[in-house]
Scaffold this active site. Structure first.
Site, PDB file in Angstrom:
ATOM      1  N   ASP A 470      45.881  40.885  36.580  1.00  0.00           N
ATOM      2  CA  ASP A 470      45.989  41.176  38.016  1.00  0.00           C
ATOM      3  C   ASP A 470      47.394  40.792  38.491  1.00  0.00           C
ATOM      4  OD1 ASP A 470      44.293  41.774  40.614  1.00  0.00           O
ATOM      5  OD2 ASP A 470      45.596  40.064  41.073  1.00  0.00           O
ATOM      6  N   ILE A 471      48.038  41.711  39.237  1.00  0.00           N
ATOM      7  CA  ILE A 471      49.396  41.453  39.736  1.00  0.00           C
ATOM      8  C   ILE A 471      49.336  40.428  40.862  1.00  0.00           C
ATOM      9  CG2 ILE A 471      51.457  42.463  40.785  1.00  0.00           C
ATOM     10  CD1 ILE A 471      50.659  45.136  39.553  1.00  0.00           C
ATOM     11  N   GLU A 513      45.301  47.010  41.512  1.00  0.00           N
ATOM     12  CA  GLU A 513      46.400  46.410  40.751  1.00  0.00           C
ATOM     13  C   GLU A 513      45.885  45.644  39.532  1.00  0.00           C
ATOM     14  OE1 GLU A 513      45.520  43.454  44.137  1.00  0.00           O
ATOM     15  OE2 GLU A 513      45.402  45.598  43.769  1.00  0.00           O
TER      16      GLU A 513
END
Length: 591
Positions: A470-471, A513
């Protein structure tokens, strides 16, 4: 050497042939005589009578032969006949060997046979094999023979029979075998062989995979019932005519960077298909159909090679599939060889030819063998071939090749149509499996891969792990730079992930994301190392607009018998732990 050919009609006709002055003179001057009998009859008494007649006239002759499903006499097909081929050698000895095979011990039988062959001397010029492929696992026998490296050629064919309810036979003057091999060993310092083969079958269907097989039996194709393949594509019923109906539609198997054919022989009540030659679990194949024009082109190419070799005799071992395909036009393929040298042979259930360090068992193929003693001094052989070729029956009939041309063009049409459909299906698959923005796998495809890996893990008891990425603070990227820049960040990160990941791993966009990495045959310790390498690579990467970016990682491994959503939930929990502990880090959870 000299070769003499005869079609047996009755005892009187055979005796007239054996008493011909030219044959008598050749036998008196030769060092050895080898007689081959190729016959429609599988009654031993009938063949024994012919053998006794020959032995009475030529007591020194070595005799061997096979039952057939089509006989080749003077380069032309004969049906339901018995042909006699007499080869008179000047400097060659013929040694017949026989081995009765035992089911389940074929590899040992093959090793025993090659030892027998090598015991015959150091001047082995070549070995001819006549076999009973319906009652033995010939693939395993040949594999057993490959335990000893040799530098001489093997060639031959599998005995066939017109009535599939009866056994085929191979024999010599001493024994008749319905479960075994006759090996003819040619001992000579001067005898030379040319051996060539070709297939001529082209793919009709898409590529498929043999997903479950057992020895010579295929149970499942692409995890579906094997017989349903022939029902679906060709509407072939599962009845007593199954073999005759599938003869023209063999499996075309990719093996060792070459295409070989495998012909189904029998289908049981469960839909499993039995073959007479080996098929291996995991191999890919298409259903094929013969291209007559390609066959004739290949035949013409080998004719040119034989013209250069200048044989004194030619043997042909051709699969019965070719006769079914070509029907009355089969002579288009085999008749020209008689213009080069006396030509005989038979239609087989399997063809044998050696290639480099292996002895190949072929189906649907044709094997052409030229032989000569010495340097070969036939005068004006090219002129003789040209003259005789022009007089072949098909050359005088302007309509003889038209059926083959029609079949070939229809086959070409099917190939082009299949190619276009395959391309269209590929484009649809691309749309259904690939995330439009990142060009990574989408969530649907990732779920399919997860299910496949779970099945594989349960079956083979191997590890596999997953990583959820996950960004960090991605909402800030969108709020600060706009969604277009956010999309470009996703694209750039996706390219980075593809570059770093191993080709056997799968990576895709799980949503928003988030990204999912699937790692086959990977335990959690190695998965943690991979995740840390990814974290470092992302942290050090200079992104085009936002410059610096980090990600958080959740890692876990599959636990036996759990559902995919349980696995994902555990990786998610590890991801939340990484975020709660400050982001830009890797966290893991075991089962």
């Amino acid at each position: 050497m000299k070769q003499y050919l005869h079609t047996y009609q009755n005892d009187k006709s055979l005796l007239l042939f054996l008493d011909h002055p030219d044959l008598i003179e050749a036998v008196s001057q030769g060092s050895s005589v080898f007689v081959q009998i190729f016959s429609e009859h599988n009654q031993a008494d009938f063949i024994k009578r012919i053998i006794l007649l020959i032995q009475n006239e030529i007591p020194t002759a070595t005799i061997a032969g096979s039952t057939t499903v089509g006989e080749i006499m003077a380069g032309s097909l004969q049906l339901r006949s018995t042909i006699v081929t007499i080869s008179v050698f000047q400097s060659t000895a013929i040694v017949p060997l026989q081995i009765c095979c035992t089911k389940g011990k074929e590899e040992a039988d093959g090793a025993r046979l090659i030892d027998y062959i090598l015991e015959q001397g150091i001047n082995i010029a070549g070995v001819q094999l006549l076999t009973t492929p319906l009652t033995i696992n010939l693939s395993k026998i040949l594999s057993g023979m490959e335990t000893r490296k040799v530098n001489f050629p093997f060639f031959g064919g599998g005995a066939a029979v017109y009535d599939a309810s009866k056994y085929s036979l191979v024999f010599n003057e001493e024994v008749f075998l319905d479960t075994g091999i006759i090996a003819i060993v040619y001992l000579s310092d001067v005898l030379k062989f040319y051996a060539g083969s070709y297939l001529g079958w082209e793919p009709l269907t898409k590529k498929m995979t043999i997903t479950r097989s057992d020895d010579l039996i295929v149970h499942a194709i692409d995890d579906n019932n094997a017989y349903n393949l022939y029902k679906k594509y060709l509407n072939i019923p599962n009845d007593e005519d199954f073999f005759n109906n599938v003869l023209e539609f063999p499996f075309l198997v990719e093996r060792n960077k070459a295409t070989i054919a495998r012909v189904p022989f029998f289908v049981d009540e469960n839909g499993s298909i039995e073959f007479i030659a080996d098929v291996k679990e995991g191999e890919t194949f298409c259903i094929g159909y013969g291209d007559p024009v390609a066959m004739l082109d290949s035949s013409h190419e080998i004719q040119g090679q034989l013209l250069e070799f200048q044989p004194e005799a030619i043997l042909i071992f051709a699969c019965v599939c070719r006769r079914f395909l070509m029907q009355g036009d089969i002579n288009l393929e085999i008749e020209p060889f008689k213009a080069i040298a006396p030509t005989s042979g038979f239609f087989t259930f399997g063809e044998i030819i050696s290639c480099k360090d292996c002895i190949q068992l072929l189906n649907s193929a044709i094997v052409i063998v030229g032989m000569k003693e010495g340097s070969g001094t036939r005068r004006n052989v090219e002129e003789e071939f040209s003259h005789t070729y022009q007089s072949c029956s098909f050359q005088t009939d302007p309509f003889s090749k038209k059926h083959n041309m029609i079949v070939s063009r229809l086959l070409h049409f099917i190939k082009i149509l299949s190619s276009e459909l395959e391309q269209a299906n590929g484009e649809l698959t691309q749309l259904s499996e690939i995330d439009d923005l990142t060009q990574l796998y989408n969530r649907m495809k990732l779920n399919q891969i997860l299910i496949k890996e779970i099945k594989r893990c349960n079956l083979l008891q191997v590890d596999f792990s997953i990583i959820i990425i996950d960004i960090d603070y991605f909402k800030n990227v969108n709020d600060t730079y706009g969604h277009n820049v956010g999309d470009s960040v996703l694209v750039e990160l996706s390219a980075l992930l593809k570059d770093v990941m191993h080709e056997n791993d799968s990576v895709g966009r799980w949503g928003g994301e988030e990204f999912l990495v699937i790692l086959p045959e990977t335990n959690i310790q190695y998965a943690l190392q991979i995740a840390e390498n990814l974290r470092t690579a992302i942290e050090k990467h200079a992104f085009s607009i936002v410059s610096h970016l980090t990600c958080s990682f959740g890692v876990t491994s599959y636990c036996c018998a759990e559902y995919p959503d349980v696995l994902i939930a555990r990786a998610d929990k590890a991801l939340y732990e990484a975020k709660n502990n400050g982001r830009n880090r890797v966290a893991s959870l075991d089962c």
